[in-house]
Design a protein around this motif. Sequence first.
Motif, mmCIF file in Angstrom:
data_model
loop_
_atom_site.group_PDB
_atom_site.id
_atom_site.type_symbol
_atom_site.label_atom_id
_atom_site.label_comp_id
_atom_site.label_asym_id
_atom_site.label_seq_id
_atom_site.Cartn_x
_atom_site.Cartn_y
_atom_site.Cartn_z
ATOM 1 N N LYS A 40 0.850 -1.201 0.000
ATOM 2 C CA LYS A 40 0.000 0.000 0.000
ATOM 3 C C LYS A 40 0.880 1.244 0.000
ATOM 4 N N VAL A 41 0.444 2.276 -0.686
ATOM 5 C CA VAL A 41 1.192 3.528 -0.772
ATOM 6 C C VAL A 41 0.760 4.437 0.370
ATOM 7 N N ASP A 42 1.736 4.918 1.129
ATOM 8 C CA ASP A 42 1.471 5.838 2.229
ATOM 9 C C ASP A 42 1.649 7.259 1.701
ATOM 10 N N GLU A 43 0.559 7.963 1.529
ATOM 11 C CA GLU A 43 0.590 9.311 0.931
ATOM 12 C C GLU A 43 1.399 10.280 1.788
ATOM 13 N N LYS A 44 1.293 10.167 3.103
ATOM 14 C CA LYS A 44 2.012 11.077 3.980
ATOM 15 C C LYS A 44 3.524 10.892 3.841
ATOM 16 N N ALA A 45 3.962 9.650 3.803
ATOM 17 C CA ALA A 45 5.393 9.366 3.664
ATOM 18 C C ALA A 45 5.888 9.785 2.287
ATOM 19 N N TYR A 46 5.058 9.624 1.272
ATOM 20 C CA TYR A 46 5.436 10.030 -0.082
ATOM 21 C C TYR A 46 5.661 11.536 -0.154
ATOM 22 N N LYS A 47 4.734 12.300 0.406
ATOM 23 C CA LYS A 47 4.866 13.759 0.381
ATOM 24 C C LYS A 47 6.049 14.226 1.220
ATOM 25 N N ALA A 48 6.314 13.547 2.328
ATOM 26 C CA ALA A 48 7.455 13.905 3.167
ATOM 27 C C ALA A 48 8.762 13.640 2.423
ATOM 28 N N ALA A 49 8.809 12.550 1.671
ATOM 29 C CA ALA A 49 10.011 12.238 0.900
ATOM 30 C C ALA A 49 10.229 13.270 -0.195
ATOM 31 N N LEU A 50 9.163 13.736 -0.818
ATOM 32 C CA LEU A 50 9.289 14.757 -1.854
ATOM 33 C C LEU A 50 9.773 16.081 -1.272
ATOM 34 N N ASP A 51 9.365 16.391 -0.055
ATOM 35 C CA ASP A 51 9.799 17.640 0.578
ATOM 36 C C ASP A 51 11.284 17.602 0.935
ATOM 37 N N ARG A 52 11.847 16.418 1.145
ATOM 38 C CA ARG A 52 13.259 16.296 1.505
ATOM 39 C C ARG A 52 14.187 16.442 0.310
ATOM 40 N N ILE A 53 13.662 16.412 -0.905
ATOM 41 C CA ILE A 53 14.499 16.569 -2.096
ATOM 42 C C ILE A 53 14.894 18.038 -2.213
ATOM 43 N N PRO A 54 16.197 18.331 -2.251
ATOM 44 C CA PRO A 54 16.614 19.743 -2.313
ATOM 45 C C PRO A 54 16.340 20.345 -3.692
ATOM 46 N N GLU A 55 16.088 21.643 -3.697
ATOM 47 C CA GLU A 55 15.875 22.366 -4.951
ATOM 48 C C GLU A 55 17.230 22.580 -5.632
ATOM 49 N N PRO A 56 17.325 22.394 -6.939
ATOM 50 C CA PRO A 56 18.604 22.600 -7.624
ATOM 51 C C PRO A 56 18.956 24.089 -7.684
ATOM 52 N N LYS A 57 20.265 24.370 -7.604
ATOM 53 C CA LYS A 57 20.710 25.763 -7.658
ATOM 54 C C LYS A 57 20.660 26.304 -9.081
ATOM 55 N N GLU A 58 20.986 25.445 -10.052
ATOM 56 C CA GLU A 58 20.938 25.846 -11.456
ATOM 57 C C GLU A 58 19.864 25.033 -12.169
ATOM 58 N N LYS A 59 19.284 25.642 -13.173
ATOM 59 C CA LYS A 59 18.285 24.942 -13.964
ATOM 60 C C LYS A 59 18.983 23.882 -14.817
ATOM 61 N N TYR A 60 18.418 22.674 -14.859
ATOM 62 C CA TYR A 60 19.001 21.574 -15.613
ATOM 63 C C TYR A 60 18.677 21.738 -17.091
ATOM 64 N N ASP A 61 19.718 21.600 -17.938
ATOM 65 C CA ASP A 61 19.555 21.689 -19.381
ATOM 66 C C ASP A 61 19.849 20.317 -19.987
ATOM 67 N N PRO A 62 18.814 19.558 -20.398
ATOM 68 C CA PRO A 62 19.055 18.225 -20.927
ATOM 69 C C PRO A 62 19.810 18.237 -22.247
#
Length: 76
Positions: A40-62
């Motif tokens: 089962k997917v735990d929505e609370k844990a999923y959102k908490a994991a997404l919040d722990r991902i740091p924002e990149p300093k530079e925009k990624y250019d593929p």
Amino acid sequence: MKNSMTVAAVVLALIATPVLAQGRRGGGGGQDKAADTKPKVDEKAYKAALDRIPEPKEKYDPWGVTKPADAAKKPK
């Protein structure tokens, strides 16, 4: 006459074989068991994991690998 009947029977057999193969269903409900064992997917844990991902300093250019770095700095 006998030869044309044999050819017609072979052609019909070749046409009917894929049709029969598409209509068969095997397993008898094996997919139901696999769906029950899925965690089962735990929505609370999923959102908490997404919040722990740091924002990149530079925009990624593929496409940055395909073009040289000087091409972006030169005005057209």
